[in-house]
Design a protein around this motif. Structure first.
Motif, short mmCIF file in Angstrom:
data_model
loop_
_atom_site.label_atom_id
_atom_site.label_comp_id
_atom_site.label_asym_id
_atom_site.label_seq_id
_atom_site.Cartn_x
_atom_site.Cartn_y
_atom_site.Cartn_z
N VAL A 93 -35.68 45.34 -11.29
CA VAL A 93 -34.64 45.97 -11.38
C VAL A 93 -34.17 46.04 -12.63
N LYS A 94 -33.42 45.58 -13.61
CA LYS A 94 -32.43 44.31 -13.93
C LYS A 94 -30.94 45.91 -13.96
N VAL A 95 -29.87 44.74 -13.91
CA VAL A 95 -28.84 45.37 -13.09
C VAL A 95 -28.07 45.34 -14.36
N LYS A 96 -27.15 46.11 -14.99
CA LYS A 96 -25.93 45.55 -15.79
C LYS A 96 -24.79 46.22 -15.62
N GLU A 140 -30.38 40.77 -10.98
CA GLU A 140 -31.50 41.80 -11.41
C GLU A 140 -32.21 42.18 -9.08
N LEU A 141 -33.10 42.80 -9.20
CA LEU A 141 -33.85 43.12 -8.06
C LEU A 141 -35.08 43.13 -8.06
N ARG A 142 -35.60 42.42 -7.32
CA ARG A 142 -36.90 41.78 -7.15
C ARG A 142 -37.95 42.79 -6.09
N ASN A 143 -39.19 42.94 -6.34
CA ASN A 143 -40.04 43.29 -5.43
C ASN A 143 -39.09 44.56 -5.33
N LYS A 185 -43.00 42.62 1.91
CA LYS A 185 -41.86 41.36 1.71
C LYS A 185 -40.61 41.91 1.11
N PRO A 186 -39.59 41.87 1.41
CA PRO A 186 -38.60 42.90 1.35
C PRO A 186 -38.62 42.47 -0.25
N ALA A 187 -37.05 43.85 -1.12
CA ALA A 187 -37.01 42.54 -2.60
C ALA A 187 -35.80 41.81 -2.51
N GLY A 206 -25.49 37.98 3.80
CA GLY A 206 -26.72 38.25 4.46
C GLY A 206 -27.84 37.86 3.83
N LYS A 207 -28.49 38.60 4.41
CA LYS A 207 -29.79 38.35 4.72
C LYS A 207 -30.91 38.54 3.77
N ASP A 208 -32.01 38.58 3.08
CA ASP A 208 -33.20 39.76 1.73
C ASP A 208 -32.56 40.91 2.55
N MET A 209 -33.34 42.02 1.01
CA MET A 209 -32.78 42.90 1.38
C MET A 209 -34.42 43.10 2.03
N GLN A 210 -34.41 44.23 2.80
CA GLN A 210 -35.12 45.15 3.38
C GLN A 210 -36.50 45.78 2.69
N SER A 211 -37.05 46.16 3.10
CA SER A 211 -38.21 47.25 1.99
C SER A 211 -37.54 48.39 2.41
N SER A 212 -36.54 48.91 1.51
CA SER A 212 -36.92 50.55 2.09
C SER A 212 -36.93 51.22 0.77
N THR A 213 -36.14 53.09 0.63
CA THR A 213 -36.43 53.65 -0.29
C THR A 213 -34.75 54.76 0.26
N ALA A 214 -34.73 55.34 -0.94
CA ALA A 214 -33.62 56.38 -0.71
C ALA A 214 -33.99 57.78 0.02
N GLY A 215 -32.95 58.04 0.84
CA GLY A 215 -32.69 59.14 1.56
C GLY A 215 -32.50 60.06 0.65
#
Ligand SMILES: [Cu+2]
Length: 330
Positions: A93-96, A140-143, A185-187, A206-215
């Motif tokens: 996911v590309k961020v601009k 960009e966010l990956r994975n 694997k985390p994003a 911090g560390k790698d972002m964990q796999s997650s979804t929005a509430g």
């Protein structure tokens, strides 16, 4: 130490033998054993932590002087990509972002000597933020896993204190579809490697972002965004640790009318509550960063919540109660 352990063992053995004939007492005696062990361990634990709120550290005050007008800036963020409501058919996911507003010299950039500088906090779902230093470079966010996600953005100072003016904060929702992420694997971000390498004591990240979804997040409802503390704090940086957060939503009580955004009363009907290591709940009644000193070495948890006047959590997709772990090294 050896004899103490032997003593506990003997007491435990005696207690066990004593209850061996009575099954109904087994639990009680097991608890007794646990108590004995805990008592013996007290001396090896760090002294009880007594946190006190302290003024903004002198080091930061000095830095503010050097920065001139920057801390009175009112930077605003526009999310160019991903668009709110977008569907992304990729796990990348590309961020601009674009930055505007009354900047007074504020510019996200990393000083390669110190590894510090103004930056944007980027939060995927309700994970710890990642730092975005140079808006001219791609981020960009990956994975990123399939499903609904949120991204939150707000400008921050080198010491990670956020700007709190109107439109500094932005949130977008997007959906990843058939992205093919490895959910074991985390994003990560494309900048993550570089950030980890630059992870000096001066920039506790911090560390790698964990796999997650929005509430089920509703941007119009009161929303508390946890920002700091995060990661590891060493030496002088651990003397006073900052709690900082963003408040958003359409309710007038949460709007920020102060152009500098530093001293806005939160007031009724919402309050921000925090507790450290599951201890006594305390309240932050002005929307501003606070610094706490008196941290003991080791891991600590910080829970930050948005509550109503009765102390009940104001729910917004699960984001209004966030617990983070930090590590303090002296
Ligand atoms: Cu930061």
């Amino acid at each position: 130490m050896k004899s103490a352990k032997l003593f506990i063992f003997l007491v435990a053995l005696a207690a066990f033998s004593a209850c061996a004939t009575s099954t109904t007492n087994t639990n009680a005696n097991t608890n007794n054993n646990a108590n004995l062990t805990n008592t013996a361990n007290v001396n090896t634990k760090p002294t009880a932590q007594n946190l006190t709120e302290v003024p903004r550290p002198q080091k930061i005050q000095d830095e503010m002087t050097t920065r001139g007008e920057q801390d009175n800036a009112a930077p605003t963020i526009t999310v160019v990509e991903p668009k709110n409501g977008a569907t992304v058919n990729s796990s990348v996911v590309k961020v601009k972002l674009t930055l505007a507003g009354d900047l007074k010299g504020y510019k996200p950039t990393k000083d390669m000597t110190t590894g510090m500088g103004n930056h944007i906090h980027v939060i995927l779902d309700n994970q710890p933020y990642e730092a975005y230093y140079n808006l001219d470079q791609e981020f960009e966010l990956r994975n990123v896993s399939d499903g609904e996600h949120t991204l939150r953005f707000f400008p921050s100072r080198p010491w990670h204190e956020s700007y709190k003016n109107a439109n500094a904060f932005q949130m977008v929702k997007f959906t990843v579809r058939n992205g093919g992420a490895d959910t074991t694997k985390p994003a990560t971000t494309n900048a993550n490697q570089a950030m980890s390498n630059a992870n000096t004591s001066a920039t506790p990240e911090g560390k790698d972002m964990q796999s997650s979804t929005a509430g089920a997040i509703d941007a119009a409802k009161p929303l508390l965004t946890y920002s700091r503390p995060k990661g590891e704090y060493k030496g002088a940086d651990a003397e006073a640790i900052m709690i900082d957060f963003w408040l958003s939503g359409n309710q007038p009580v949460l709007q920020n009318d102060d152009p500098n955004g530093q001293l806005v009363a939160i007031g009724s009907p919402f309050r921000v509550r925090y507790s450290v290591d599951g201890g006594e709940a305390k309240f932050i009644d002005k929307w501003q960063a606070i610094w706490l000193s008196g941290w003991t070495e080791g891991k600590h948890t910080i829970k930050l919540e948005l509550v109503d006047k009765d102390g009940n959590l104001v729910d917004n997709g699960g984001y209004n109660s966030t617990t983070r772990e930090i590590t303090v090294t002296k």
